[in-house]
Write a protein that holds these residues in place. Structure first.
Motif, short mmCIF file in Angstrom:
data_model
loop_
_atom_site.label_atom_id
_atom_site.label_comp_id
_atom_site.label_asym_id
_atom_site.label_seq_id
_atom_site.Cartn_x
_atom_site.Cartn_y
_atom_site.Cartn_z
N GLU A 26 44.79 47.61 34.21
CA GLU A 26 43.93 47.55 33.55
C GLU A 26 42.91 46.83 33.83
OE1 GLU A 26 44.00 48.13 28.58
OE2 GLU A 26 45.76 46.76 29.26
N GLN A 27 43.58 45.20 34.28
CA GLN A 27 42.47 44.49 35.10
C GLN A 27 42.34 45.22 36.03
OE1 GLN A 27 40.43 42.25 34.50
NE2 GLN A 27 40.98 40.06 35.34
N LEU A 28 42.43 46.22 36.88
CA LEU A 28 41.78 46.55 37.98
C LEU A 28 40.85 47.88 37.57
CD1 LEU A 28 45.43 47.06 40.29
CD2 LEU A 28 43.43 45.02 40.59
N ASP A 29 40.77 48.22 36.83
CA ASP A 29 41.00 48.96 36.64
C ASP A 29 39.39 48.47 35.40
OD1 ASP A 29 41.75 50.98 36.98
OD2 ASP A 29 42.77 51.42 35.18
N SER A 30 38.89 47.57 34.98
CA SER A 30 37.81 46.59 34.74
C SER A 30 37.48 46.20 36.46
CB SER A 30 38.21 45.37 33.88
OG SER A 30 39.01 44.34 33.76
N LEU A 31 37.65 45.73 36.82
CA LEU A 31 37.09 45.15 38.42
C LEU A 31 36.25 46.49 38.39
CD1 LEU A 31 39.80 42.92 40.07
CD2 LEU A 31 37.82 42.37 38.38
N ALA A 32 37.56 47.52 39.05
CA ALA A 32 36.46 49.01 39.30
C ALA A 32 34.93 49.55 38.56
CB ALA A 32 36.94 50.63 39.74
N ALA A 33 35.19 49.10 37.31
CA ALA A 33 33.59 49.51 36.29
C ALA A 33 32.83 47.86 36.42
CB ALA A 33 34.58 49.19 34.82
N ASP A 100 46.48 39.37 34.50
CA ASP A 100 46.63 40.09 32.89
C ASP A 100 45.71 39.91 32.19
OD1 ASP A 100 47.46 37.70 32.97
OD2 ASP A 100 49.20 37.33 31.78
N ASP A 101 44.39 39.65 32.52
CA ASP A 101 42.87 39.62 31.36
C ASP A 101 42.54 40.95 31.58
OD1 ASP A 101 44.14 37.20 31.01
OD2 ASP A 101 42.73 36.24 31.94
N PHE A 102 41.60 40.69 31.60
CA PHE A 102 40.40 42.27 31.31
C PHE A 102 39.03 41.06 31.98
CE2 PHE A 102 38.33 45.72 29.80
CZ PHE A 102 38.66 46.67 30.32
N TRP A 103 37.80 42.16 32.19
CA TRP A 103 36.81 41.84 32.43
C TRP A 103 35.52 42.75 31.50
CZ3 TRP A 103 35.54 39.71 37.86
CH2 TRP A 103 36.54 38.46 37.97
#
Length: 386
Positions: A26-33, A100-103
């Motif tokens: 989820e964190q990685l996907d938030s970086l890509a977005a 483990d966060d979400f940006w």
């Protein structure tokens, strides 16, 4: 969507990982977005035994930016792991990222803009929102702004800092990292200084720090956080009075040692050849400022622990030297003066006796001292309250 290098400084996102498989995707996907993509993601893994690295490798195959994956040859611990990641970064700006966060999608865009407005800005940190394991909202991290929007060098309280997951700093600060290994933590004797506290300390002495009161990150509380806790409680009435009445002499002596340590660090940073003359001069001024705090804390310890004549003499000297002046952030203030006179000069023996009894009955009651950073409080730590 833009890349950070198109119209501004390039941003390196550095992520220290360890057994983060549960939430890292989820964190990685938030970086890509991100509306402003990072120039790179640097992942340093500290010996994960779960699927963390497999998830990162899978993400790297389709990520819209380069992903560096480094498997540490030895365990660094989370502080050293982040410091190691910083050394491997190549961007103009470096943004710490927890696994483990979400940006929020505009995190990097908002942060980058704050750097572009003023070249003197060396660090930007922002608000966040606490969420549970399933990202259900709990509360803002900071209910009210913890510091002014713009803080020039040496205008913040000496013991405050921000947590790493909300920090981005200029790569100009990277050379300071060579001194990190010798730095003891302000709040936990015998421990190395936190990576986030370290860069905040350096930035606060030689540059400007900007705070954005925007909740740009979801800070996930799941019970397995390396720092922080899923259970945030308010201190009870008894706890608050224990804190007010506890014997602070050892705390002040420890802080005196920390001021000397920080002074030496800034004195060494003043010799940094890659820094501008402005930054080197500010480091010299910061070294003097921290050096000036050491005798004040030594005197304050004496107010709490000496014989009555020595307590009186120390208190009088603190007053004469402006230790309680309201004209500077770097003094204790009037409230501390009244407290020291009553609980130190007049009642120190009773306070020490209370502290011994309190320690025997409840060793967990000492909140917010230099020995226990108050992680149950969503705020920069101010180690010594008035």
């Amino acid at each position: 969507m833009t890349e950070a290098g198109d119209n501004g400084p390039r941003i390196s996102v550095v992520m220290a990982t360890y057994n983060g498989a549960a939430h890292i995707r989820e964190q990685l996907d938030s970086l890509a977005a991100q509306t402003c993509l990072p120039a790179e993601l640097v992942v340093t893994d500290d010996g994960s035994t779960d699927a963390t690295l497999d998830i990162v490798a899978d993400f790297a195959r389709t990520a819209p930016f380069p992903v560096q994956i480094h498997r540490n040859a030895k365990r660094f611990g989370y502080k050293g792991n982040f410091m190691h990641a910083v050394t491997l970064s190549s961007g103009d700006l470096i943004s710490f990222c927890d696994q483990d966060d979400f940006w929020k999608s505009d995190n990097l865009e908002r942060v980058r803009q704050a750097f572009m407005n003023d070249p003197d800005v060396l660090m930007v940190f922002h608000n966040a929102h606490l969420v549970n394991e399933r990202r259900a909202p709990i509360s803002p991290f900071y209910a009210t702004p913890p510091v002014p929007p713009v803080s020039r060098p040496l205008t913040l309280q000496p013991w405050c800092f921000s947590y790493g997951f909300m920090q981005t700093f200029r790569a100009d600060l990277k050379p300071a990292g060579a001194l990190w290994a010798r730095m003891g933590d302000h709040y936990n004797p015998g421990k190395e200084m936190g990576h986030d506290l370290f860069f905040f300390l350096v930035a606060s002495g030689v540059g400007t720090i900007v705070y954005l009161d925007d909740e740009l990150t979801e800070y996930r509380l799941h019970g397995g956080n390396t720092v922080g806790s899923g259970k945030r409680t308010r201190p009870t009435f008894v706890d608050r009075w224990r804190y007010r009445l506890e014997d602070r002499a050892d705390t002040y002596r420890y802080l005196a040692r920390m001021t000397a340590q920080d002074s030496r660090m800034f004195a060494d940073l003043a010799q940094t050849s890659s820094w501008s003359e402005t930054m080197r001069n500010r480091a010299r001024v910061a070294a003097e400022a921290w050096r000036g705090l050491e005798p004040l804390y030594i005197l304050r310890a004496e107010v709490c622990s000496g014989t009555l004549p020595r307590r009186i003499a120390a208190f009088v000297q603190l007053v004469r030297e402006g230790g309680y002046s309201e004209r500077s952030f770097w003094t204790f203030g009037n409230r501390a003066m009244y407290k020291d006179f009553v609980l130190g000069v007049l009642l120190a023996p009773l306070v020490r006796r209370f502290g011994r009894e309190s320690s025997r009955t409840d060793r967990a009651c000492h909140r917010g001292s230099a020995h226990d950073a108050p992680m149950s409080q969503a705020a920069p730590v101010q180690a010594v309250a008035a």
